[in-house]
Design an enzyme around this catalytic site. Structure first.
Site, PDB file in Angstrom:
ATOM      1  CD  GLU A 185      -2.487  -0.961   2.815  1.00 42.43           C
ATOM      2  OE1 GLU A 185      -2.177  -0.086   3.632  1.00 42.43           O
ATOM      3  OE2 GLU A 185      -3.288  -1.860   3.064  1.00 42.43           O
ATOM      4  CE  LYS A 202       4.950   5.008   7.308  1.00 43.12           C
ATOM      5  NZ  LYS A 202       4.698   6.361   7.763  1.00 43.12           N
ATOM      6  CG  ASP A 255       3.960  12.364   5.665  1.00 42.93           C
ATOM      7  OD1 ASP A 255       3.843  11.963   6.839  1.00 42.93           O
ATOM      8  OD2 ASP A 255       4.839  13.151   5.296  1.00 42.93           O
ATOM      9  CE1 TYR A 290      -3.707   2.791   8.854  1.00 39.64           C
ATOM     10  CE2 TYR A 290      -3.601   4.498   7.171  1.00 39.64           C
ATOM     11  CZ  TYR A 290      -3.401   4.080   8.481  1.00 39.64           C
ATOM     12  OH  TYR A 290      -2.893   4.960   9.392  1.00 39.64           O
ATOM     13  CE  LYS A 309       8.767   6.864   7.290  1.00 37.82           C
ATOM     14  NZ  LYS A 309       9.493   7.783   8.028  1.00 37.82           N
ATOM     15  CB  CYS A 337      15.372  48.744   9.733  1.00 41.17           C
ATOM     16  SG  CYS A 337      14.678  48.482   8.089  1.00 41.17           S
ATOM     17  CB  CYS A 397      14.595  52.810   7.221  1.00 41.08           C
ATOM     18  SG  CYS A 397      13.966  52.060   8.738  1.00 41.08           S
ATOM     19  CB  CYS A 399      11.501  47.835  10.532  1.00 42.06           C
ATOM     20  SG  CYS A 399      11.593  49.556  10.037  1.00 42.06           S
ATOM     21  CB  CYS A 434      10.825  51.435   6.859  1.00 39.12           C
ATOM     22  SG  CYS A 434      11.876  50.177   6.139  1.00 39.12           S
TER      23      CYS A 434
END
Ligand code: IVH
Length: 676
Positions: free
Chosen positions: A118, A120, A122, A227, A315, A409, A412, A427, A432
Site C-alpha cells: 500500500e 504510506k 503522510d 487501511y 520509506k 533595520c 532604513c 522595523c 521605512c
C-alpha cells in the site's frame, strides 16, 4: 554518571524534545531518517543497559505524551501501533525472511505467504468508531494507548461519512491527510495574510485536526483514507485485501492501492514504480507499507511494544540536498517584519534551481544552530518553498561564522523591536521604504485593487522619483502624466493603461478595498467577512473590540488587530484620503437583499445547529420566501443538517431529490443569491 549512561540520557532528552515539537507544535526538527537513526542508536544502547532505560524513554512510547492538550482523552480499545521502518530492499528481504521463518517454524505450512503493498500516507492516524452504522467517536493516536477525542472535527471531513452503508459496529483506522491541492491553496492564503506557512501537509493536517474551531476544519477540506479495522476476523474477513474491500463497501474511503505480491523482487519493482508515480497522487506519501495478507498469522507474528511484526514501512529517500550557506540577508516585509533569508550556493532541489531559502525568524536560526559557511541540507516544503533543514555539523571547518541578529533595520536603519511574546524582529518606522514598497505592491496586487502595469520595478521607480510616498498617492499619479512618460520604457500608451486601470480600481468591491489596506491578519476571506458584517468603513472603524470578536469567524487575534489598526491615526488618514479620491468603502449592490430567493422551496432543519435556534432558522427561511416543513418527504427540497443528526438525515438520504446541506452551505446560498 558513566559515559554510557550520559550518552543514553542525552539521546533520551534529545528525542523527547523532537517528539515534543512534533506532537505539540507540529514541527519536525530533524529529518525522518535522522530521527529513526537516533531512536535505533538509543534502542541499541539501552538494550545492554536496562538500568538506564527510564520509564518514559522514547523507545517505549508510540507518539506523543499528550501533555497540555485540550481534547478529552480516550483509551483505545486496541492500541494504535506504529510501523517499523525500512529503507532499502535488503531491509525488506530481511523482513520477509524473518516473517516467513517464524510462520513456517510454528505452523509448518505449505503455502507461501502473500503480501499487500500500500502507499504510506503522510498524515495523522485516526480511529473512527461506528455504532449500528452511526459515527459516534473519532480519536487520534496519541501515545498509542490513549488518544484525543476529535469527533467534532472529524465530523467536518467530507470523506468520513456520518453513517455507514450498513448498520454495523465498526472501529476503522486510517490516515487524515490534507490533499496537496488544498495545502498549496491554504499556504498561498497564509502567505498573503502574512501568516507563517505550514511546513508540509502533515503538519497542516495535524494542526487543523487538533484545533478547537470545527469551522476551520471544515474550511480546510481534510480527507481521510482507511487501511485497517479492529478485529477483522469477527466480520469473517481472512485477508487484508478483503479488509480493504470491506472498508470500501461500507462507505469508507480507501486509496485503491493495495497490490497483492508474493516475492521480494516484485515488491522491489512495484516500490520503484510507485516512487515515480507517487507525484500524481493528490496526497503526500512518505513511503509504502508492506503487510502480510493472511490475517490468521497476524497473531502468531505478534507485535513489538511499538509495531506489528506482520507489517513494515518502506520509506522513500528524502528529497534533501546539501549546499553551502553563503550568507544571511534580512528582508523587510510590508508589516515591518524582518525575515532572515539564506543565500545559498545554487543547487537543484526537486526539479528547480534554488539559491535562496526562507528561515522564518531568528529563533529558527538559533534552534537549528546554523552558521554562515555551513553546509546545509535544503528541501522543498510541499514541493514549493525551499527551506533550510539543518547544518551538517560534521563538515564544519571552524571557519564558520556566527549569525548575529540585526539591531537596526537593514533598509532604513531605525532600531528594530521584538514584541513581547513574539519571535519576529520588527522595523517600526512607518516610513521605512521597504515597508512602504511592500504596502504599495500589496495594495495594487491582483487580489487587492488589481491595478495593471504596476509591477515591482515600476513601484520602485515611482518611489525613487518621489511620485508616490504611500498608497493614496497612486490616485494622484494622473497629475504627473509628463513625468510618467519620461520614465524609461513607459510610453504614452502604457501611461494611459496605468491611469485607466487606477481610475477603474475606484469601483472595486468594498471587501477588496479592505483587503488592500493590509490590516495585519486580514486576508481575502476575513476581508470578505468584515465587509459583509460592517457594510461600510465608518461602521467598521467605530466597532468596539468585543463587537469584532463576537463576529463568527473572527477570533481575538484578528479582532485586536482590526481594532488597533483603526486606532492608528495614520491609517485613518489614509482611509480618509482614499475616500476623497472616491474609493468604494461600502457594500454596493451585492448588499441589497433580494426578498424571495427561496420562493417555492421547502426546508427542514435537523440535528444540533450551531448558529441558529430552530425558530431562528425558520424565520430566516421565511424571510426569504421559503417554506418550512416538519418531516422528511418527497416534498422536501433542502435538509439542513446540524451535529448529531439522526433518523431524519437517514431518511432524507433515501430520497435522491432532497439536497442535504450544512448550516454553512445554507449561509452560502443566502449569500450567493444576494450577490447575483
Ligand atoms: S498500518 C497496526 N497502513 O504510518 C497498523 N499505516 O509510521 C499500523 N500510515 O501509525 C498502521 N499509511 O499513521 C498503515 N497504509 C498504511 C499507512 C499507515 C500511513 C501511518 C500510520 C502509522 C504510521 C507509522
Amino acid at each position: 554518571m558513566n559515559k554510557k549512561a550520559e550518552k543514553i540520557r542525552e539521546l533520551q532528552e534529545k528525542i523527547k524534545k523532537y517528539n515534543e515539537y512534533y506532537y505539540s507544535k507540529n514541527e519536525s526538527l530533524v529529518s525522518d531518517v535522522e530521527y529513526d537513526k537516533l531512536l535505533k542508536d538509543l534502542e541499541l544502547l539501552e538494550a545492554g543497559n536496562e538500568q538506564y532505560k527510564i520509564f518514559d524513554s522514547p523507545t517505549l512510547q508510540v507518539g506523543s505524551s499528550l501533555s497540555n492538550t485540550k481534547f478529552k482523552k480516550i483509551q483505545h480499545k486496541k492500541p494504535m501501533l506504529s510501523l517499523s521502518n525500512s529503507y532499502n530492499v535488503t531491509d525488506i528481504d530481511n523482513f520477509i525472511k524473518r516473517t516467513e521463518k517464524s510462520i513456517y517454524k510454528e505452523m509448518n505450512i505449505e503455502n507461501k505467504l502473500s503480501y499487500i503493498l500500500e502507499v504510506k500516507l503522510d498524515g495523522l492516524s485516526i480511529s473512527v468508531i461506528y455504532k449500528k452504522g452511526k459515527l459516534v467517536q473519532a480519536v487520534t493516536r496519541g501515545d498509542g494507548k490513549i488518544g484525543e477525542d476529535v469527533t467534532e472535527n472529524v465530523m467536518q471531513i467530507k470523506s468520513i461519512p456520518h453513517f455507514l452503508d450498513e448498520d454495523i459496529d465498526l472501529e476503522a483506522r486510517g490516515e487524515v491527510v490534507l490533499p496537496l491541492s488544498k495545502f498549496i491553496k491554504i499556504n498561498k492564503e497564509r502567505l498573503e495574510n502574512g501568516e507563517e506557512v505550514f511546513a508540509n501537509p502533515r503538519n497542516a493536517a495535524s494542526g487543523t485536526l487538533r484545533q478547537l474551531d470545527a469551522k476551520v476544519v471544515k474550511k480546510r477540506e481534510l480527507d481521510c483514507y482507511f487501511y485497517f479495522i479492529v478485529e477483522p476476523l469477527e466480520y469473517g474477513l481472512t485477508t487484508h485485501k478483503e479488509v480493504l474491500e470491506f472498508i470500501k463497501n461500507k462507505g469508507l474511503k480507501t486509496t485503491d492501492i493495495g497490490e497483492k505480491i508474493s516475492t521480494v523482487e516484485e515488491l522491489d519493482e512495484r516500490i520503484k514504480y510507485w516512487e515515480k508515480e507517487k507525484n500524481k497522487l493528490d496526497y503526500e506519501t512518505d513511503g509504502m507499507v508492506i503487510k502480510v495478507n493472511e490475517i490468521q498469522y497476524w497473531n502468531t507474528l505478534g507485535n513489538t511494544t511499538k509495531s506489528p511484526r506482520w507489517a513494515i514501512a518502506y520509506k522513500f529517500p528524502a528529497k534533501q540536498v546539501s549546499t553551502k550557506l553563503l550568507d544571511i540577508t534580512w528582508q523587510v516585509g510590508r508589516t515591518g517584519k524582518v525575515t532572515p533569508v539564506a543565500e545559498l550556493e545554487e543547487v537543484e532541489v526537486s526539479g528547480s534551481r534554488v539559491k535562496r531559502a526562507s528561515l522564518h525568524n531568528f529563533d529558527e536560526i538559533l534552534r537549528k544552530d546554523i552558521k554562515i559557511g555551513d553546509r546545509v541540507f535544503i528541501e522543498k516544503a510541499a514541493e514549493i518553498i525551499p527551506q533550510v533543514v539543518k547544518p551538517i555539523k560534521e563538515m564544519r571547518t571552524g571557519e564558520e561564522k556566527e549569525i548575529i541578529a540585526p539591531e537596526e533595520c537593514p533598509v532604513c536603519h531605525s532600531k528594530l523591536e521584538k514584541e513581547e511574546g513574539f519571535v519576529d524582529l520588527k522595523c517600526t518606522n512607518k516610513n521605512c521604504s521597504a515597508q512602504v514598497q511592500g504596502k504599495i505592491e500589496y495594495f495594487v496586487s491582483r487580489d487587492g485593487m488589481n491595478i495593471m502595469g504596476f509591477g515591482q520595478k515600476i513601484v520602485e521607480k515611482f518611489l525613487e522619483l518621489g511620485l508616490i510616498k504611500d498608497i493614496t498617492d497612486i490616485y494622484n499619479l494622473k497629475n504627473y502624466r509628463e513625468k510618467l512618460e519620461q520614465i524609461e520604457k513607459m510610453g504614452e500608451k502604457s501611461v494611459d493603461n496605468i491611469i485607466n486601470s487606477i481610475e477603474e480600481s475606484k469601483k472595486r468591491d468594498y471587501s477588496k478595498v479592505l483587503y488592500s489596506l493590509g490590516i495585519p491578519e486580514v486576508g481575502k476571506f476575513l476581508a470578505n467577512l468584515l465587509a459583509e458584517k460592517s457594510k461600510n468603513i465608518d461602521k467598521l472603524i467605530n466597532m468596539e473590540k468585543e463587537e469584532l470578536i463576537e463576529i463568527d469567524g473572527i477570533g481575538e487575534k484578528v479582532g485586536n488587530s482590526v481594532y488597533n489598526f483603526f486606532r492608528n491615526e495614520d491609517n485613518i488618514l489614509v482611509v480618509n484620503k482614499l475616500k476623497d479620491y472616491g474609493i468604494n468603502f461600502s457594500l454596493g449592490k451585492e448588499s441589497k437583499i433580494e426578498k424571495n430567493i427561496f420562493e417555492n422551496k421547502t426546508f427542514l432543519a435537523t440535528g444540533k445547529l450551531e448558529h441558529f435556534t430552530r425558530n431562528e432558522i425558520k424565520e430566516e427561511i421565511e424571510k426569504f420566501g421559503g417554506k418550512n416543513l416538519s418531516g422528511v418527504s418527497k416534498k422536501l427540497d433542502f435538509l439542513i443538517v446540524g451535529n448529531d443528526a439522526g433518523s431524519k438525515l437517514k431518511k432524507a438520504r433515501e430520497i435522491p431529490t432532497i439536497k442535504i446541506i450544512s448550516e454553512e452551505e445554507f449561509f452560502q446560498m443566502v449569500k450567493n443569491k444576494n450577490e447575483n
